[in-house]
Design an enzyme around this catalytic site. Structure first.
Site, PDB file in Angstrom:
ATOM      1  N   HIS A 240      27.977 -21.996  -2.925  1.00  0.00           N
ATOM      2  CA  HIS A 240      28.425 -23.258  -3.509  1.00  0.00           C
ATOM      3  C   HIS A 240      29.013 -24.064  -2.359  1.00  0.00           C
ATOM      4  O   HIS A 240      29.622 -23.483  -1.444  1.00  0.00           O
ATOM      5  CB  HIS A 240      29.548 -23.064  -4.516  1.00  0.00           C
ATOM      6  CG  HIS A 240      29.237 -22.144  -5.662  1.00  0.00           C
ATOM      7  ND1 HIS A 240      29.380 -20.790  -5.587  1.00  0.00           N
ATOM      8  CD2 HIS A 240      28.831 -22.416  -6.923  1.00  0.00           C
ATOM      9  CE1 HIS A 240      29.061 -20.252  -6.753  1.00  0.00           C
ATOM     10  NE2 HIS A 240      28.710 -21.211  -7.576  1.00  0.00           N
TER      11      HIS A 240
ATOM     12  N   ASP B 143      32.342 -22.807  -1.347  1.00  0.00           N
ATOM     13  CA  ASP B 143      32.462 -21.451  -0.758  1.00  0.00           C
ATOM     14  C   ASP B 143      32.474 -21.589   0.755  1.00  0.00           C
ATOM     15  O   ASP B 143      33.065 -20.775   1.462  1.00  0.00           O
ATOM     16  CB  ASP B 143      31.255 -20.565  -1.108  1.00  0.00           C
ATOM     17  CG  ASP B 143      31.073 -20.332  -2.582  1.00  0.00           C
ATOM     18  OD1 ASP B 143      32.051 -20.465  -3.329  1.00  0.00           O
ATOM     19  OD2 ASP B 143      29.928 -20.014  -2.980  1.00  0.00           O
TER      20      ASP B 143
ATOM     21  N   GLU C  70      20.461 -22.802 -14.628  1.00  0.00           N
ATOM     22  CA  GLU C  70      20.918 -21.451 -14.990  1.00  0.00           C
ATOM     23  C   GLU C  70      21.681 -21.476 -16.317  1.00  0.00           C
ATOM     24  O   GLU C  70      22.794 -21.991 -16.389  1.00  0.00           O
ATOM     25  CB  GLU C  70      21.818 -20.916 -13.875  1.00  0.00           C
ATOM     26  CG  GLU C  70      22.354 -19.524 -14.154  1.00  0.00           C
ATOM     27  CD  GLU C  70      23.191 -18.978 -13.010  1.00  0.00           C
ATOM     28  OE1 GLU C  70      23.087 -19.478 -11.867  1.00  0.00           O
ATOM     29  OE2 GLU C  70      23.961 -18.046 -13.277  1.00  0.00           O
TER      30      GLU C  70
ATOM     31  N   LYS D 247      23.839 -20.039 -19.539  1.00  0.00           N
ATOM     32  CA  LYS D 247      24.842 -19.011 -19.868  1.00  0.00           C
ATOM     33  C   LYS D 247      25.431 -19.415 -21.220  1.00  0.00           C
ATOM     34  O   LYS D 247      25.713 -20.596 -21.430  1.00  0.00           O
ATOM     35  CB  LYS D 247      25.916 -18.984 -18.786  1.00  0.00           C
ATOM     36  CG  LYS D 247      26.971 -17.894 -18.975  1.00  0.00           C
ATOM     37  CD  LYS D 247      27.955 -17.881 -17.801  1.00  0.00           C
ATOM     38  CE  LYS D 247      28.975 -16.776 -17.957  1.00  0.00           C
ATOM     39  NZ  LYS D 247      29.952 -16.739 -16.855  1.00  0.00           N
TER      40      LYS D 247
ATOM     41  N   ASP E 284      18.951 -14.321 -10.961  1.00  0.00           N
ATOM     42  CA  ASP E 284      20.267 -13.735 -10.676  1.00  0.00           C
ATOM     43  C   ASP E 284      20.313 -12.338 -11.277  1.00  0.00           C
ATOM     44  O   ASP E 284      20.311 -12.169 -12.511  1.00  0.00           O
ATOM     45  CB  ASP E 284      21.391 -14.593 -11.282  1.00  0.00           C
ATOM     46  CG  ASP E 284      21.746 -15.794 -10.406  1.00  0.00           C
ATOM     47  OD1 ASP E 284      21.058 -16.026  -9.397  1.00  0.00           O
ATOM     48  OD2 ASP E 284      22.721 -16.490 -10.743  1.00  0.00           O
TER      49      ASP E 284
ATOM     50  N   ASP F  51      29.435  -9.034 -14.614  1.00  0.00           N
ATOM     51  CA  ASP F  51      28.894  -9.178 -13.245  1.00  0.00           C
ATOM     52  C   ASP F  51      28.866  -7.875 -12.462  1.00  0.00           C
ATOM     53  O   ASP F  51      29.235  -7.823 -11.288  1.00  0.00           O
ATOM     54  CB  ASP F  51      29.706 -10.216 -12.447  1.00  0.00           C
ATOM     55  CG  ASP F  51      29.347 -11.644 -12.823  1.00  0.00           C
ATOM     56  OD1 ASP F  51      28.261 -11.865 -13.388  1.00  0.00           O
ATOM     57  OD2 ASP F  51      30.140 -12.549 -12.530  1.00  0.00           O
TER      58      ASP F  51
HETATM   59  C1  GCO Z   1      28.685 -17.288 -13.435  1.00  0.00           C
HETATM   60  C2  GCO Z   1      27.414 -17.833 -12.837  1.00  0.00           C
HETATM   61  C3  GCO Z   1      27.592 -18.327 -11.431  1.00  0.00           C
HETATM   62  C4  GCO Z   1      26.377 -19.093 -10.928  1.00  0.00           C
HETATM   63  C5  GCO Z   1      26.683 -19.725  -9.632  1.00  0.00           C
HETATM   64  C6  GCO Z   1      25.489 -20.309  -8.940  1.00  0.00           C
HETATM   65  O1  GCO Z   1      28.594 -16.616 -14.448  1.00  0.00           O
HETATM   66  O2  GCO Z   1      29.761 -17.524 -12.892  1.00  0.00           O
HETATM   67  O3  GCO Z   1      26.446 -16.851 -12.904  1.00  0.00           O
HETATM   68  O4  GCO Z   1      27.864 -17.234 -10.603  1.00  0.00           O
HETATM   69  O5  GCO Z   1      25.270 -18.259 -10.798  1.00  0.00           O
HETATM   70  O6  GCO Z   1      27.628 -20.733  -9.863  1.00  0.00           O
HETATM   71  O7  GCO Z   1      25.024 -21.354  -9.624  1.00  0.00           O
HETATM   72 MN    MN Z   2      24.592 -16.645 -11.860  1.00  0.00          MN
HETATM   73 MN    MN Z   3      27.051 -15.205 -14.218  1.00  0.00          MN
END
Ligand code: GCO
Ligand code: MN
Ligand code: MN
Length: 387
Positions: free
Chosen positions: A54, A57, A181, A183, A245, A257
């Site tokens: 990022h 980072d 992505e 979630k 991922d 994770d």
């Molecule tokens: C999470 C996400 C992040 C993204 C990252 C890259 O659950 O925090 O998976 O890790 O993958 O911000 O876009």
């Molecule tokens: Mn991710």
């Molecule tokens: Mn994630």
């Protein structure tokens, strides 16, 4: 077999993954921070191919232009000293308090504008370091209460922002693709476009759908209790698997994770088998972090473990594909005498007439046994190493 990672395996980690200092909602850091340069060297030591980041980072959000230039120069030197590449970059649109109600979907036009400016600068930084894929994870693009935002307006705002970035990349002549992505939740109670399927539907509504694909994550589909390999297959079929991922996660838990393959081994096997069978050639990115119990030696064990498990499962997939008993069962399951090939290849009135004239022995169809128990047991035995 040594299971040593090679560059053609395209194993990558984020600065935020091995650099994770182990903070959680109940406790502070358990590891001291290490610099991006140190992270690059750590990743080189364990055998990774690439490193992703990022914007913040690498460059702190409050860095001066001079500090930015020095940090980027040091990072580039670490890359050239180690041979690591930067295949992907992304924007942090979730840590700063300005983004507490989202970035592109915030109700505040100034927040939306700031998010767009931050993303443009971050795209420039990513491209400068060689990124070919740019990820959008809408960490705070969601709600706690649906009285606060219209989901229709949010969708329009997100679409407008992405259309803007696609035009920007075209205008700049960047060789860059975007990967969205999904979630379902965490850190918001509900995040918009929560699954791979939802994201694929949304991409079709963009001005440049050909520039935009998905970045599915194991943990995110598992949080929603969904079959990750099925989601990946749908993305692959649509030509949209631009990035992936890899990590691990039990269903129904918080965002864990974990190390790839550490929890749901069978699911990890079918995923690796799928990626290898279709010939996926993008990054295999591990978006995971070490247990909070670990020091940096443990972090290296974590990173080595992600890659090693992938390579072991790849070998198991090859073993599955070469196993005569398994292949005989698959051939039996897929028996085809060719008498209905006429139904594929499109519609015709003749086909309708032919099909309507057929008689089927429904009882015999229903009585046929399918040897899936045996097939699954053999698969388990491949995985357990006894075949
Ligand atoms: C999470 C996400 C992040 C993204 C990252 C890259 O659950 O925090 O998976 O890790 O993958 O911000 O876009
Ligand atoms: Mn991710
Ligand atoms: Mn994630």
């Amino acid at each position: 077999m040594s299971y040593q990672p090679r560059s053609e395996d395209r194993f990558t980690f984020g600065l935020w993954t091995v650099g994770n200092i182990g903070r959680d909602p109940f406790g502070g850091p358990v590891r001291g921070p290490i610099s991006p340069v140190e992270i690059v060297h750590l990743l080189a030591e364990v055998g990774a191919w690439g490193v992703n980041f990022h914007d913040n980072d690498l460059v702190p959000i409050d860095a001066t232009p001079a500090e930015r230039d020095r940090i980027v120069a040091d990072f580039k030197k670490a890359l050239s000293d180690t041979g690591l590449v930067v295949p992907m970059a992304t924007t942090n649109l979730f840590t700063d308090a300005a983004f507490k109600d989202g970035a592109f979907t915030s109700n505040d036009p100034k927040v939306r504008a700031y998010a767009m400016q931050k993303t443009l600068n971050s795209i420039d930084l990513g491209v400068e370091l060689g990124a070919k894929v740019y990820v959008f994870w809408g960490g705070r693009e969601g709600t706690e209460t649906d009285s606060s935002k219209s989901p229709l307006d949010s969708g329009k705002r997100f679409r407008e922002a992405l259309n803007f970035f696609c035009e920007y990349a075209v205008d700049q002549g960047y060789d860059l693709k975007f990967a969205l992505e999904p979630k379902p939740n965490e850190p918001r109670s509900d995040i918009y476009l929560p699954t791979v399927g939802a994201m694929l539907g949304f991409i079709a509504t963009l001005d440049h759908p050909e520039m935009v694909g998905v970045n599915p994550e194991v943990a995110h589909e598992h949080m929603a209790g969904l079959n990750f390999t099925h989601a990946v297959a749908q993305a692959w079929d649509a030509g949209k698997l631009f990035h992936i991922d890899l990590n691990d996660q039990l269903f129904g838990r918080y965002d864990q994770d974990f190390r790839f393959g550490s929890v749901m081994l069978k699911q990890a096997f079918y995923l690796v088998k799928f990626l290898e069978d279709v010939g996926y050639s993008g990054s295999r990115h591990f978006d995971a972090h070490a247990y909070r119990t670990e020091d940096y030696e443990g972090v290296k064990n974590f990173a080595r473990g992600c890659m090693r498990t992938y390579l072991i499962l790849r070998e198991k997939a090859a073993q599955f594909n070469a196993d005569p008993e398994i292949q005989a069962l698959l051939a039996e399951i897929n028996t085809d005498d060719g008498s209905h090939h006429y139904l594929s290849g499109g519609y015709s009135r003749e086909k309708v007439a032919q099909l309507k004239a057929e008689t089927f022995d429904r009882t015999a169809l229903g009585a046929r046994g399918l040897p899936y128990e045996q097939l699954d047991q053999l698969t388990v035995e491949v995985l357990l190493g006894v075949r």
